[in-house]
Scaffold this active site. Structure first.
Site, PDB file in Angstrom:
ATOM      1  N   ARG A  63       0.819  -1.218   0.000  1.00  0.00           N
ATOM      2  CA  ARG A  63       0.000   0.000   0.000  1.00  0.00           C
ATOM      3  C   ARG A  63       0.851   1.265   0.000  1.00  0.00           C
ATOM      4  O   ARG A  63       0.453   2.300  -0.534  1.00  0.00           O
ATOM      5  CB  ARG A  63      -0.933  -0.010   1.209  1.00  0.00           C
ATOM      6  CG  ARG A  63      -2.045  -1.055   1.125  1.00  0.00           C
ATOM      7  CD  ARG A  63      -3.087  -0.847   2.204  1.00  0.00           C
ATOM      8  NE  ARG A  63      -2.523  -1.018   3.531  1.00  0.00           N
ATOM      9  CZ  ARG A  63      -2.488  -2.169   4.190  1.00  0.00           C
ATOM     10  NH1 ARG A  63      -2.984  -3.253   3.623  1.00  0.00           N
ATOM     11  NH2 ARG A  63      -1.979  -2.239   5.410  1.00  0.00           N
ATOM     12  N   HIS A 256      -0.706 -27.724   8.639  1.00  0.00           N
ATOM     13  CA  HIS A 256       0.521 -28.518   8.710  1.00  0.00           C
ATOM     14  C   HIS A 256       0.308 -29.933   9.248  1.00  0.00           C
ATOM     15  O   HIS A 256       0.760 -30.914   8.653  1.00  0.00           O
ATOM     16  CB  HIS A 256       1.551 -27.819   9.591  1.00  0.00           C
ATOM     17  CG  HIS A 256       1.946 -26.460   9.125  1.00  0.00           C
ATOM     18  ND1 HIS A 256       2.048 -26.131   7.788  1.00  0.00           N
ATOM     19  CD2 HIS A 256       2.291 -25.339   9.817  1.00  0.00           C
ATOM     20  CE1 HIS A 256       2.434 -24.870   7.683  1.00  0.00           C
ATOM     21  NE2 HIS A 256       2.579 -24.370   8.887  1.00  0.00           N
TER      22      HIS A 256
END
Length: 483
Positions: A63, A256
């Site tokens: 940004r 995971h």
């Protein structure tokens, strides 16, 4: 895989990378925490190893209106902190001159300066370069950024990389999946779970399929239980806002730990090619029994609510231990115990198959948990095998010892960290270590009962092994780490 050649001080005029064709790597969230800790160091490591294409450019996006030079300085600071540090000014300059920044954000309504910067990058790279869009941004921004990639004509000849979690609930997963497939073909999509890129994770199936000794015992007849244990001493200071919206269940369990469980439990694939390996991994996830909240322990470390960025009175979990069942002929009745948490006593990443005590003359006389095959997933990885033997001496005395195989000690070993390996696979178009939507849909289905009716969150002291109930969950056995 391309041949690795350290490039030293090579420059665009004397390229040394593999011939992969011109590539422009677009890093969304380029100044954020994930990019700083993992993506930028991994990308620079690819450069030092000579594994980037001959013609490449890195375009950061964010940004802020950051100049090219300031972004290069940011990367230099990142490498000083997290490595690898540039070997020489010449090596750094050769890398930095290919790095650009496009500010002003990037949305469907406003592309900021990215389109202008990419126009120049494409011209510099030559021809029609491969675009690799890496979304190192919060999951809530995935859908809008994907729409913007399509809206501004950046989806063609592109690969798009999504960090986990891919969705934050079953509903948001389905909504995001629809958006992604409205813009991209599935073969363009790379959903990262970096545990799949770890050297020892890959050995979970290689050791089994290449060695008859282990292939023969990889089933319910010989395996009493499986532990997948990932305790962490680290806290959440640098990513508190993300973590407070996610917690251990979404950050680690459904991502995971489920993927590692699938690596352990999958049926032998037809080949180790990408499609067959993915299909085997995703198929077994469909056999995961939905988690019973009564078989899950959640915790939060003391002082969590005092961390800047955490909501006042937050009940977010920072610890989870779960008993997972896999309802197929190979694993029915074998408990998979999964545990992870923040601010625990140690940092480890270990998968252990506890073998059943054999029948025969020594039944009932063997030391507890003495036949164990373990995989350390940390670093370059290690395989450990615990065996019972007669202790030398005049009497029959049994003891157990461990034989260790550090994977980096193998002749000619040249290991890559997980993110480096996965970034390279993206560049060469190998999707075998990335997740598919059918497997993720099954993972979300398995965790839905826990999300719908979670147990209470128990407090635990920092530096401990979590709530005491986690020990009761695994009884009459015990966690091999820390108990």
């Amino acid at each position: 895989m391309a041949t690795r050649k350290g490039n030293g001080t090579s420059s665009p005029a004397s390229p040394s990378g593999p011939d992969l064709g011109p590539t422009v790597f677009v890093l969304f969230g380029a100044t954020g925490d994930l990019a700083k800790r993992l993506v930028l160091p991994a990308f620079y490591r690819l450069w030092t190893e000579g594994l980037l294409p001959r013609q490449w450019l890195l375009v950061g996006n964010g940004r802020g209106n950051v100049t090219h030079e300031d972004f290069r300085g940011h990367i230099r600071d990142v490498l000083e902190e997290f490595g690898p540090k540039p070997e020489s000014p010449a090596a750094w300059n050769a890398f930095a001159e290919r790095v650009l920044f496009a500010g002003g954000g990037f949305t469907s309504d406003s592309p900021g300066s990215l389109l202008d910067v990419l126009a120049g990058a494409r011209e510099s790279a030559g021809g029609d370069p491969q675009l690799v869009h890496y979304l190192a941004i919060p999951p809530v921004a995935f859908a809008e950024t994907t729409k913007a990639i399509g809206r501004h004509g950046l989806a063609g000849n592109a690969r798009v990389v999504y960090e986990k979690p891919f969705g934050t609930s079953p509903q948001s997963f389905r909504a995001l999946d629809r958006v992604v497939h409205s813009v991209l073909d599935e073969q363009q999509v790379y959903r990262i779970d970096h545990f799949l890129g770890k050297e020892a994770t890959q050995d979970l199936h290689l050791l089994r399929f290449a060695n008859g000794l282990f292939a023969a015992v990889w089933n319910r007849e010989h395996v009493e239980s499986v532990q997948i244990d990932v305790p962490e001493k680290l806290g959440i200071t640098d990513r508190s806002a993300f973590y407070d919206a996610t917690g251990a269940v979404l950050d680690m369990l459904v991502t995971h730990l489920f993927q590692v469980a699938a690596e352990v439990a999958m049926e032998p694939p037809a080949s180790l090619g990408a499609l067959d390996l993915q299909a085997a991994r995703e198929k077994v996830i469909r056999s995961f029994r939905p988690l019973d909240p009564a078989e899950v322990v959640l915790g939060q470390f003391t002082g969590y609510r005092d961390v800047p960025g955490v909501a006042a009175g937050s009940s977010q979990n920072t610890f989870v231990a779960a008993r997972l069942w896999i309802d197929n002929p190979r694993w029915r009745g074998v408990p998979f115990y999964l545990r992870t948490g923040k601010r625990l006593a140690e940092t480890k990443q270990r998968v252990s198959l506890i073998l059943r005590e054999p029948a025969g003359p020594l039944a009932g006389q063997l030391p507890g948990e003495s036949n164990v095959l373990s995989f350390s997933l940390a670093g370059d990885g290690e395989i450990d095998l615990s065996l019972v033997a007669k202790k030398p001496g005049p009497v029959l005395a049994l003891d157990h010892g461990t034989a260790a195989l550090p994977l980096a000690a193998l002749p000619g070993a040249d290991p890559l960290p997980a993110y480096v390996r996965l970034l390279h696979d993206i560049l060469i178009g190998d999707r075998s270590l990335f997740t598919r939507p059918d497997g993720l849909a099954a993972a979300w289905k398995a965790v839905t009962p826990l999300l719908s009716g979670p147990p209470g969150v128990a407090s635990y002291p920092q530096g401990s092994w979590g709530p005491p109930a986690a020990g009761k969950l695994i009884a009459p056995g015990r966690w091999l780490l820390g108990q």
